[in-house]
Design a protein around this motif. Structure first.
Motif, PDB file in Angstrom:
ATOM      1  N   HIS A 180       8.523   9.945  -6.856  1.00  0.00           N
ATOM      2  CA  HIS A 180       9.036  11.327  -6.820  1.00  0.00           C
ATOM      3  C   HIS A 180       9.274  11.906  -8.219  1.00  0.00           C
ATOM      4  O   HIS A 180       8.516  12.764  -8.652  1.00  0.00           O
ATOM      5  CB  HIS A 180      10.272  11.464  -5.919  1.00  0.00           C
ATOM      6  N   HIS A 206       2.417   4.811  -3.281  1.00  0.00           N
ATOM      7  CA  HIS A 206       3.824   4.714  -2.833  1.00  0.00           C
ATOM      8  C   HIS A 206       3.871   5.038  -1.338  1.00  0.00           C
ATOM      9  O   HIS A 206       3.647   6.180  -0.933  1.00  0.00           O
ATOM     10  CB  HIS A 206       4.685   5.689  -3.636  1.00  0.00           C
ATOM     11  N   ASP A 216       3.792   8.515   0.530  1.00  0.00           N
ATOM     12  CA  ASP A 216       5.203   8.282   0.855  1.00  0.00           C
ATOM     13  C   ASP A 216       5.463   8.352   2.361  1.00  0.00           C
ATOM     14  O   ASP A 216       6.533   8.781   2.793  1.00  0.00           O
ATOM     15  CB  ASP A 216       6.132   9.249   0.105  1.00  0.00           C
ATOM     16  N   HIS A 241      12.728   4.515  -6.387  1.00  0.00           N
ATOM     17  CA  HIS A 241      12.734   5.985  -6.279  1.00  0.00           C
ATOM     18  C   HIS A 241      13.568   6.571  -7.406  1.00  0.00           C
ATOM     19  O   HIS A 241      14.531   5.952  -7.868  1.00  0.00           O
ATOM     20  CB  HIS A 241      13.343   6.422  -4.941  1.00  0.00           C
ATOM     21  N   HIS A 286       5.744   3.648   2.684  1.00  0.00           N
ATOM     22  CA  HIS A 286       6.691   2.792   3.410  1.00  0.00           C
ATOM     23  C   HIS A 286       6.018   2.470   4.740  1.00  0.00           C
ATOM     24  O   HIS A 286       6.161   3.226   5.709  1.00  0.00           O
ATOM     25  CB  HIS A 286       8.002   3.534   3.666  1.00  0.00           C
TER      26      HIS A 286
HETATM   27 ZN    ZN Z   1       9.473   6.370  -0.899  1.00  0.00          ZN
END
Ligand code: ZN
Ligand code: GUN
Length: 431
Positions: free
Chosen positions: A268, A74, A319, A229, A76
């Motif tokens: 998460h 995960h 993340d 998420h 970005h």
């Molecule tokens: Zn994220």
């Protein structure tokens, strides 16, 4: 490309999960691994492999650890430039740092530059597969896939969909999210090593109509993963409650619209209610632990021990840029620290398993990547267990393999990454 290379060292693979059996039963150690044509051809004793593959090139790594490349389940990539931005919690952090930066990814040249930078930074840290959110711009997805394809790299990526609670210039619609996602999926999914993920950012930035449209898209393409998420911060959960008053809980905002199935990846998942925990497991969806992000943005302490004991599929991830590191070593260290704060420390073997097999299984790519096993794709990292004086003086005293490995997990960085192989190709890093 069909020549064989034999890589020797302390070759570590998993024959089972160290969450389900004793570490000694789960871990296999070999002297060497043979790589042919981008795949693992065999594991075994060096003599045996040398006899079996006459004329093979040989690379010897002595006491270094040779294992599957790390999988960041995960991330970005568009947040590369805003990593380590100070002082905000989730919603303010998104509005202050993230959204302004993501606005820039309509520019294909900018997107291409950051895609290449992200793939460079992660590969230098031993990460060979990333599952990433892009931005709402199709250009940002094209940029990442094109760059990964040129590198022969397995990545998972998708257009982030948002049609409310995001600034002008960073919203699509239910229809355009569906149409653009479908076009990208058809362009990239299954091409070489590329995987398309249906990607609603999270319930607060999608209308029910958009979640419904993406649920329909996923139903038509069930072999794609779906990433989003879930229950990261308590303020966020309150916000979701207000936006979806009829939903039983946060997970239900996805479930109602067909967005809870195998292949679902829920980043998460910290503040889960009992029903949510049970449903995620029953359905066979995965959750993804992002420990540096959870401490950096102040989200909370993920219940790894409880979720794993219940049989939940869990991946591990940076993340970035909510997470504060591109390194899966640093991420494993943070997972260890979060476990300690909950009174449940993870074994080094469990940490390495989460960063490889665990993430691969979360992505439904187990058997393909994440482990050194015959027939698997040859994504490999070689770890120097004495990469700095501080680490070396500790690993020198090690009584067993795990005492030798753990200082590198806790204190290691890109200097510990001796070599990286992606799809059977040794990577050369500049500078
Ligand atoms: Zn994220
Ligand atoms: N929730 C929705 N979007 C994001 C994001 O970009 N980062 C994190 N950490 N949480 C999110």
């Amino acid at each position: 490309m069909n020549e064989t290379t034999i890589i020797s060292g302390r070759v570590l693979s998993f024959s089972g999960s160290p969450f389900a059996m004793p570490v000694e039963a789960a871990v296999q150690l070999d002297e060497a691994v043979a790589v042919t044509g981008g795949r693992i051809a065999a594991l075994g004793a060096l003599d045996a492999l040398t006899a079996r593959f006459p004329g093979a090139a040989q690379v010897d790594h002595g006491q270094k650890l040779v294992m599957a490349g790390f999988i960041d389940a995960h991330a970005h990539y568009p947040q590369t430039g805003i990593i380590a931005s100070w002082g905000k919690r989730l919603i303010d952090w998104l509005n202050s740092y993230t959204f302004p930066e993501e606005m820039r990814f309509g520019d294909p040249a900018y997107a291409a530059g950051i895609a290449a930078l992200h793939l460079d930074l992660t590969a230098r840290n031993g990460t060979t597969t990333i599952c990433t959110f892009c931005t709402i711009h199709p250009e940002s997805v094209d940029a990442y896939f094109a760059e990964a394809q040129a590198r022969g790299q397995r990545v998972v990526a998708g257009k982030t969909c948002m049609d409310r609670n995001a600034p002008d210039g960073l919203r699509d619609t239910a229809q355009s999210a569906y149409d653009d996602s479908l076009a990208l999926l058809e362009r990239w999914h299954g091409l070489d090593r590329l995987v398309y993920a249906v990607t609603p950012r999270f319930s607060p930035t999608s209308t029910p109509e958009q979640l419904e449209a993406l649920g329909a898209l996923w139903a038509a393409h069930p072999d794609c993963p779906m990433q989003t998420h879930l229950s990261e911060q308590t303020d966020e959960i309150e916000w979701v409650r207000g936006l979806y008053p009829k939903a039983r809980d946060y997970l239900d905002t996805y479930e109602q619209f067909g967005l809870l199935r195998p292949g679902g990846l829920f980043g998460h998942a910290i503040h889960l209610e009992d029903r949510e925990r049970d449903r995620l497991r029953e359905v066979g969806a995965a959750v993804v632990h992002c420990p540096t992000s959870n401490t950096f943005i102040g989200s909370g302490l993920f219940d790894m021990a409880g979720l794993k004991a219940a049989g939940q599929t869990v991946g591990l991830a940076t993340d970035t840029g909510g997470g504060s590191s591109f390194s899966m070593l640093r991420t494993m260290a943070a997972a260890y620290e979060v476990g300690q704060l909950r009174g449940t420390p993870l074994h080094a073997a469990q940490l390495l398993w989460l960063a490889t097999v665990g993430s691969a299984e979360a992505l439904r790519l187990g058997g393909t990547i994440g482990n050194l096993a015959e027939g698997a794709e040859a994504d490999i990292v070689v770890l120097d267990l004495a990469s700095t004086p501080a680490i070396a003086q500790r690993s020198d005293r090690a009584q067993d393999l795990w005492e030798a490995v753990f200082p590198t997990i806790m204190m290691g960085d890109d200097r510990a990454i001796s070599e990286v192989w992606i799809g059977g190709r040794r990577q050369v890093f500049e500078g």
